[in-house]
Scaffold this active site. Structure first.
Site, short mmCIF file in Angstrom:
data_model
loop_
_atom_site.label_atom_id
_atom_site.label_comp_id
_atom_site.label_asym_id
_atom_site.label_seq_id
_atom_site.Cartn_x
_atom_site.Cartn_y
_atom_site.Cartn_z
CG ASN A 1 -8.22 -2.47 8.76
OD1 ASN A 1 -7.16 -1.87 8.68
ND2 ASN A 1 -8.98 -2.76 7.71
CG HIS B 1 -1.39 4.55 13.42
ND1 HIS B 1 -2.73 4.64 13.09
CD2 HIS B 1 -1.00 3.28 13.13
CE1 HIS B 1 -3.12 3.47 12.61
NE2 HIS B 1 -2.10 2.64 12.62
CD GLU C 1 -8.18 -3.46 3.48
OE1 GLU C 1 -7.12 -2.87 3.23
OE2 GLU C 1 -8.90 -3.21 4.45
CE LYS D 1 -4.13 -1.64 2.39
NZ LYS D 1 -5.01 -1.36 3.53
N1 LIG Z 1 1.50 1.41 3.72
C1 LIG Z 1 1.00 0.80 4.77
O1 LIG Z 1 0.58 -0.35 4.71
C2 LIG Z 1 1.02 1.52 6.08
C3 LIG Z 1 0.77 0.83 7.26
C4 LIG Z 1 0.85 1.53 8.47
C5 LIG Z 1 1.16 2.88 8.47
N2 LIG Z 1 1.39 3.53 7.29
C6 LIG Z 1 1.73 4.96 7.26
O2 LIG Z 1 2.95 5.13 7.95
C7 LIG Z 1 3.00 6.45 8.48
C8 LIG Z 1 3.55 6.40 9.89
O3 LIG Z 1 4.83 5.83 9.85
P1 LIG Z 1 5.84 5.91 11.09
O4 LIG Z 1 5.13 5.58 12.33
O5 LIG Z 1 7.01 5.12 10.67
O6 LIG Z 1 6.16 7.46 11.23
P2 LIG Z 1 7.14 8.46 10.46
O7 LIG Z 1 7.52 7.95 9.13
O8 LIG Z 1 6.53 9.81 10.53
O9 LIG Z 1 8.44 8.44 11.39
C9 LIG Z 1 8.32 8.89 12.72
C10 LIG Z 1 9.45 9.85 13.08
O10 LIG Z 1 10.62 9.11 13.33
C11 LIG Z 1 11.72 9.66 12.61
N3 LIG Z 1 12.60 8.53 12.33
C12 LIG Z 1 12.37 7.50 11.49
N4 LIG Z 1 13.32 6.57 11.61
C13 LIG Z 1 14.19 7.02 12.53
C14 LIG Z 1 15.38 6.50 13.09
N5 LIG Z 1 15.82 5.28 12.77
N6 LIG Z 1 16.03 7.24 14.01
C15 LIG Z 1 15.55 8.44 14.39
N7 LIG Z 1 14.42 8.98 13.91
C16 LIG Z 1 13.75 8.27 12.99
C17 LIG Z 1 11.08 10.29 11.41
O11 LIG Z 1 11.89 11.31 10.88
C18 LIG Z 1 9.78 10.85 12.00
O12 LIG Z 1 10.01 12.09 12.60
C19 LIG Z 1 1.61 7.02 8.36
O13 LIG Z 1 1.59 7.97 7.33
C20 LIG Z 1 0.74 5.83 8.00
O14 LIG Z 1 -0.35 6.17 7.19
C21 LIG Z 1 1.33 2.87 6.11
ZN LIG Z 2 -1.99 0.62 12.06
#
Ligand SMILES: NC(=O)c1ccc[n+]([C@@H]2O[C@H](COP(=O)([O-])OP(=O)(O)OC[C@H]3O[C@@H](n4cnc5c(N)ncnc54)[C@H](O)[C@@H]3O)[C@@H](O)[C@H]2O)c1
Ligand SMILES: [Zn+2]
Length: 365
Positions: free
Chosen positions: A244, A264, A236, A143
């Site tokens: 979910n 999240h 899906e 996705k």
């Molecule tokens: N495609 C999918 O199936 C799917 C599933 C779940 C979530 N998502 C998406 O993922 C996003 C959330 O992802 P997330 O939780 O990874 O958040 P994110 O990508 O915003 O990262 C969180 C924070 O951590 C920092 N960061 C990342 N890796 C780091 C590291 N190793 N060291 C220090 N800082 C680091 C980033 O710069 C950011 O500020 C949402 O947009 C959500 O919609 C997509």
């Molecule tokens: Zn989730």
């Protein structure tokens, strides 16, 4: 090193979990792609930590590497940022055989994946997740997409990666809150899919920042669960909806608090508490199992109740607008045992209201 196959009918791929694996990215990529041009997409913080190693590894195998840095944060997960990645693709003359490498969390992964899905109608993407959430969830399953002002992830495409490379060492720099909130997704996998994982988590004294063998176990089991579900239902149409679990109420809580108060995963943790208690109310699950689930969340340092300034009425209204609503009914993923869930579209609204009232009963201060 552990390799987990994602056995899709067309374009199957592997998830590699390897400590220090980032330094081998060039070798991994050479195994799935011709040596050519690569665009590494990342953000400034992540690139500062890991960019040099990744670029050096790719260059050592002969890849021609450029990078494109996008601003950190969900609010930049937009078509405008994807346009910047496309500009970089043009500048670096990416061709049909070129590759985009997503080095970062879910935000970078979703946008880099979408840019790859749309550039020249689709070029390869390699996911190199650097957050625990991206490692166990976002990087796997294809996705991709960006947000629209009216809603999250409204614009997107399915585009499976050619390879997922997880290097647990990159988690050393991840802020603790990011780490913790992703544990909610791991607990989710345990409840929907993996009784043994659930029991292993229960045997731990703390889940606040797993390292070493425990971290390796969490990564492997979560990736196995996601890979199995995605392989059974790539787009899906059925089984994938079980991922979910906790998200119906979780999304409503995130939305009610304008995506500011909770990460999240924290919303998902609250959502699985609610879903567990709804299952108890319907006689599907026992109160004892719901307590054991909540105990794991507490051990991870996650909240299991929300403040009473989040009104139940508002959550109910928000759930009605959830895009996973089918034929006007809110569908809940509900546990029947540890490791087994069902999807139910006929949960009585009065029960939902009663559970939300009970979960949200905390005074704000
Ligand atoms: N495609 C999918 O199936 C799917 C599933 C779940 C979530 N998502 C998406 O993922 C996003 C959330 O992802 P997330 O939780 O990874 O958040 P994110 O990508 O915003 O990262 C969180 C924070 O951590 C920092 N960061 C990342 N890796 C780091 C590291 N190793 N060291 C220090 N800082 C680091 C980033 O710069 C950011 O500020 C949402 O947009 C959500 O919609 C997509
Ligand atoms: Zn989730």
């Amino acid at each position: 090193m552990t390799t987990i196959p994602v056995p899709l009918l067309t374009n199957p791929y592997d998830i590699h979990i390897e400590s220090g694996g980032l330094r081998q990215l060039g070798d991994y990529l050479a195994a799935v792609s011709k040596v050519g041009r690569v665009l590494v997409v990342s953000n400034p913080t992540i690139f500062k930590h890991y960019g040099t190693g990744v670029v050096a590894s790719l260059k050592s195998m002969g890849f021609e590497v450029a990078h494109c840095l996008v601003p950190a944060g969900e609010r930049y997960k937009t078509p405008a940022t994807v346009a910047k990645i496309h500009n970089a693709a043009l500048e670096h003359r990416l061709e049909r055989a070129s590759v985009i490498v997503a080095l970062g969390g879910g935000v970078v992964g979703d946008m880099a994946g979408f840019a790859a899905a749309t550039w020249l109608r689709g070029i390869k993407v390699v996911q190199v997740p650097t957050t625990l959430l991206a490692m166990v969830d976002a990087a796997i399953g294809g996705k991709t997409g960006v947000n629209h002002p009216q809603g999250k992830n409204l614009i997107g495409a399915f585009h499976q990666p050619s390879l997922v490379l997880i290097d647990p060492e990159t988690l050393a720099t991840l802020p603790s809150r990011e780490f913790r909130s992703a544990i909610a997704e791991v607990i989710k996998y345990a409840v929907i899919w993996d009784l043994d994982l659930f029991e292993r988590l229960e045997a731990e004294r703390t889940l606040s920042r797993p390292k070493g063998e425990l971290l390796q176990l969490l990564l492997e089991r979560s990736c196995l669960a996601k890979a199995a579900v995605v392989a059974a239902d790539e787009r899906e149409g059925g089984l994938r909806a079980i991922l979910n679990y906790g998200h119906t109420v979780g999304h409503a809580i995130e939305s009610a608090t304008h995506y500011h108060r909770y990460r999240h995963g924290e919303g998902v943790g609250l959502g699985i508490v609610a879903a567990g208690r709804i299952a108890v109310g319907l006689g599907l699950w026992s109160a004892e199992l719901a307590k054991r689930q909540e105990a794991l969340l507490i051990k991870a340092g996650l909240p299991v109740a929300w403040a009473n300034d989040i009104a139940t009425d508002q959550l109910i209204a928000l759930m009605g607008f959830d895009k996973k609503v089918e034929a006007g009914q809110v569908r809940f993923v509900l546990p029947e045992a540890i490791g087994k869930v069902r999807i139910s579209a006929d949960v009585p609204p009065a029960l939902v209201r009663q559970v939300l009232d009970a979960c949200g009963g905390q005074s704000k201060d």
